[in-house]
Design an enzyme around this catalytic site. Structure first.
Site, mmCIF file in Angstrom:
data_model
loop_
_atom_site.group_PDB
_atom_site.id
_atom_site.type_symbol
_atom_site.label_atom_id
_atom_site.label_comp_id
_atom_site.label_asym_id
_atom_site.label_seq_id
_atom_site.Cartn_x
_atom_site.Cartn_y
_atom_site.Cartn_z
ATOM 1 N N LYS A 11 0.819 -1.221 0.000
ATOM 2 C CA LYS A 11 0.000 0.000 0.000
ATOM 3 C C LYS A 11 0.855 1.275 0.000
ATOM 4 O O LYS A 11 2.061 1.235 0.244
ATOM 5 C CB LYS A 11 -0.922 -0.038 1.239
ATOM 6 C CG LYS A 11 -1.967 -1.152 1.203
ATOM 7 C CD LYS A 11 -2.914 -1.052 2.403
ATOM 8 C CE LYS A 11 -3.981 -2.124 2.360
ATOM 9 N NZ LYS A 11 -4.914 -2.015 3.527
ATOM 10 N N TYR A 51 -12.435 -2.019 -3.417
ATOM 11 C CA TYR A 51 -12.873 -2.181 -2.018
ATOM 12 C C TYR A 51 -14.393 -2.068 -1.866
ATOM 13 O O TYR A 51 -14.871 -1.744 -0.782
ATOM 14 C CB TYR A 51 -12.180 -1.154 -1.127
ATOM 15 C CG TYR A 51 -10.818 -1.578 -0.616
ATOM 16 C CD1 TYR A 51 -10.669 -2.724 0.172
ATOM 17 C CD2 TYR A 51 -9.681 -0.834 -0.874
ATOM 18 C CE1 TYR A 51 -9.434 -3.114 0.673
ATOM 19 C CE2 TYR A 51 -8.423 -1.221 -0.377
ATOM 20 C CZ TYR A 51 -8.321 -2.364 0.398
ATOM 21 O OH TYR A 51 -7.103 -2.740 0.900
ATOM 22 N N PHE A 59 -15.180 3.957 7.222
ATOM 23 C CA PHE A 59 -13.837 4.361 6.791
ATOM 24 C C PHE A 59 -13.644 4.249 5.268
ATOM 25 O O PHE A 59 -12.546 4.466 4.777
ATOM 26 C CB PHE A 59 -12.778 3.521 7.513
ATOM 27 C CG PHE A 59 -12.974 2.035 7.377
ATOM 28 C CD1 PHE A 59 -12.564 1.363 6.226
ATOM 29 C CD2 PHE A 59 -13.576 1.298 8.390
ATOM 30 C CE1 PHE A 59 -12.761 0.002 6.080
ATOM 31 C CE2 PHE A 59 -13.771 -0.070 8.255
ATOM 32 C CZ PHE A 59 -13.360 -0.713 7.096
ATOM 33 N N ARG A 87 -1.888 -14.209 4.812
ATOM 34 C CA ARG A 87 -2.570 -13.526 5.926
ATOM 35 C C ARG A 87 -1.742 -13.640 7.205
ATOM 36 O O ARG A 87 -1.701 -12.711 8.013
ATOM 37 C CB ARG A 87 -3.978 -14.113 6.160
ATOM 38 C CG ARG A 87 -4.976 -13.949 5.030
ATOM 39 C CD ARG A 87 -5.427 -12.546 4.752
ATOM 40 N NE ARG A 87 -5.874 -11.818 5.926
ATOM 41 C CZ ARG A 87 -6.548 -10.655 5.864
ATOM 42 N NH1 ARG A 87 -6.877 -10.108 4.684
ATOM 43 N NH2 ARG A 87 -6.897 -10.018 6.957
ATOM 44 N N THR A 93 -5.142 -6.848 11.042
ATOM 45 C CA THR A 93 -5.470 -5.570 10.392
ATOM 46 C C THR A 93 -4.933 -4.380 11.197
ATOM 47 O O THR A 93 -4.347 -3.453 10.652
ATOM 48 C CB THR A 93 -7.013 -5.444 10.248
ATOM 49 O OG1 THR A 93 -7.500 -6.622 9.604
ATOM 50 C CG2 THR A 93 -7.400 -4.220 9.457
ATOM 51 N N ARG A 104 2.730 -6.168 9.243
ATOM 52 C CA ARG A 104 2.017 -5.042 9.855
ATOM 53 C C ARG A 104 2.616 -4.656 11.206
ATOM 54 O O ARG A 104 2.669 -3.473 11.537
ATOM 55 C CB ARG A 104 0.525 -5.378 9.952
ATOM 56 C CG ARG A 104 -0.155 -5.235 8.580
ATOM 57 C CD ARG A 104 -1.529 -5.818 8.553
ATOM 58 N NE ARG A 104 -2.307 -5.385 7.392
ATOM 59 C CZ ARG A 104 -3.467 -5.902 7.052
ATOM 60 N NH1 ARG A 104 -4.000 -6.872 7.777
ATOM 61 N NH2 ARG A 104 -4.107 -5.457 5.992
ATOM 62 N N HIS A 117 -2.299 -5.325 1.631
ATOM 63 C CA HIS A 117 -3.594 -5.995 1.466
ATOM 64 C C HIS A 117 -3.326 -7.443 1.098
ATOM 65 O O HIS A 117 -2.369 -7.725 0.371
ATOM 66 C CB HIS A 117 -4.404 -5.353 0.328
ATOM 67 C CG HIS A 117 -5.568 -6.210 -0.109
ATOM 68 N ND1 HIS A 117 -6.782 -6.178 0.542
ATOM 69 C CD2 HIS A 117 -5.678 -7.167 -1.073
ATOM 70 C CE1 HIS A 117 -7.590 -7.078 -0.025
ATOM 71 N NE2 HIS A 117 -6.943 -7.682 -1.007
HETATM 72 P P1 DAT Z 1 -7.739 -6.584 6.055
HETATM 73 O O1 DAT Z 1 -6.992 -5.589 5.206
HETATM 74 O O2 DAT Z 1 -6.909 -7.081 7.209
HETATM 75 O O3 DAT Z 1 -8.356 -7.703 5.249
HETATM 76 P P2 DAT Z 1 -10.430 -5.459 6.241
HETATM 77 O O4 DAT Z 1 -10.752 -6.223 5.007
HETATM 78 O O5 DAT Z 1 -11.352 -5.604 7.408
HETATM 79 O O6 DAT Z 1 -8.950 -5.774 6.759
HETATM 80 O O7 DAT Z 1 -10.374 -3.898 5.901
HETATM 81 C C1 DAT Z 1 -9.799 -3.455 4.694
HETATM 82 C C2 DAT Z 1 -8.943 -2.258 4.981
HETATM 83 O O8 DAT Z 1 -9.765 -1.187 5.457
HETATM 84 C C3 DAT Z 1 -7.894 -2.443 6.086
HETATM 85 O O9 DAT Z 1 -6.712 -3.065 5.626
HETATM 86 C C4 DAT Z 1 -7.658 -1.030 6.519
HETATM 87 C C5 DAT Z 1 -9.044 -0.412 6.420
HETATM 88 N N1 DAT Z 1 -9.737 -0.479 7.719
HETATM 89 C C6 DAT Z 1 -10.293 -1.581 8.282
HETATM 90 N N2 DAT Z 1 -10.830 -1.294 9.490
HETATM 91 C C7 DAT Z 1 -10.598 0.039 9.677
HETATM 92 C C8 DAT Z 1 -10.896 0.956 10.735
HETATM 93 N N3 DAT Z 1 -11.551 0.564 11.838
HETATM 94 N N4 DAT Z 1 -10.486 2.237 10.581
HETATM 95 C C9 DAT Z 1 -9.832 2.656 9.473
HETATM 96 N N5 DAT Z 1 -9.526 1.841 8.434
HETATM 97 C C10 DAT Z 1 -9.899 0.556 8.546
HETATM 98 MG MG MG Z 2 -9.862 -7.679 3.820
#
Ligand code: DAT
Ligand code: MG
Length: 140
Positions: A11, A51, A59, A87, A93, A104, A117
């Site tokens: 990213k 997304y 968010f 993963r 996350t 991370r 991602h």
């Molecule tokens: P991951 O990237 O671990 O699969 P996700 O699919 O739940 O997580 O979310 C996608 C992305 O969105 C994540 O990498 C960062 C952002 N994100 C997730 N939860 C968030 C939050 N609470 N506040 C801000 N950004 C968030």
């Molecule tokens: Mg995800």
């Protein structure tokens, strides 16, 4: 476990800090092979399409803006159980909850700017790989 492919994105927070090589080393050390890779600069609309599953989440706007804020490196990782393995290498996350040694934990700046991602299932991996790569770009 079968040989799988998964979609990974390095990213903007990571490309800005010149961390592509360090992150790729973690994938390779875990036994994942980078079988396709390119550096692109997404528009906010393209990030929004990628997304789309998150479009109702608070968010979403911030996420799309961030993903379009600098180039990203999109890549296909291949290996035994690649989806789950990636993963694991990525970590949780929220970097505050990520295990030691994960990407991370070491590199993410925040839950939003979390460096990588990775697809969350084999089914989504196929969809996400096809979003960024044509058949010609995927070496068999
Ligand atoms: P991951 O990237 O671990 O699969 P996700 O699919 O739940 O997580 O979310 C996608 C992305 O969105 C994540 O990498 C960062 C952002 N994100 C997730 N939860 C968030 C939050 N609470 N506040 C801000 N950004 C968030
Ligand atoms: Mg995800």
């Amino acid at each position: 476990m079968a040989i799988e492919r998964t979609l990974s994105i390095i990213k903007p927070d990571a490309t800005r800090r010149n961390l592509t090589g360090k992150i790729n080393a973690k994938f390779e050390e875990a036994g994942l092979r980078i079988v396709a890779q390119k550096r692109i600069h997404l528009t906010e609309a393209q990030a929004g399409q990628f997304y789309e599953v998150h479009k109702e989440r608070p968010f979403y706007g911030e996420l799309c803006q961030f993903m379009a804020s600098a180039p990203v490196v999109v890549q296909v990782l291949e290996g035994e159980g690649a989806v789950a393995k990636n993963r694991e290498v990525m970590g949780a996350t929220n970097p505050a909850e990520a295990a030691d040694g994960t990407v991370r934990k070491e590199f993410a700046l925040s839950i939003g700017e979390n460096s990588v991602h990775g697809s969350d299932s084999a089914e989504n991996a196929a969809i996400e790989i096809a979003f960024f790569f044509s058949g010609l770009e995927l070496v068999g």
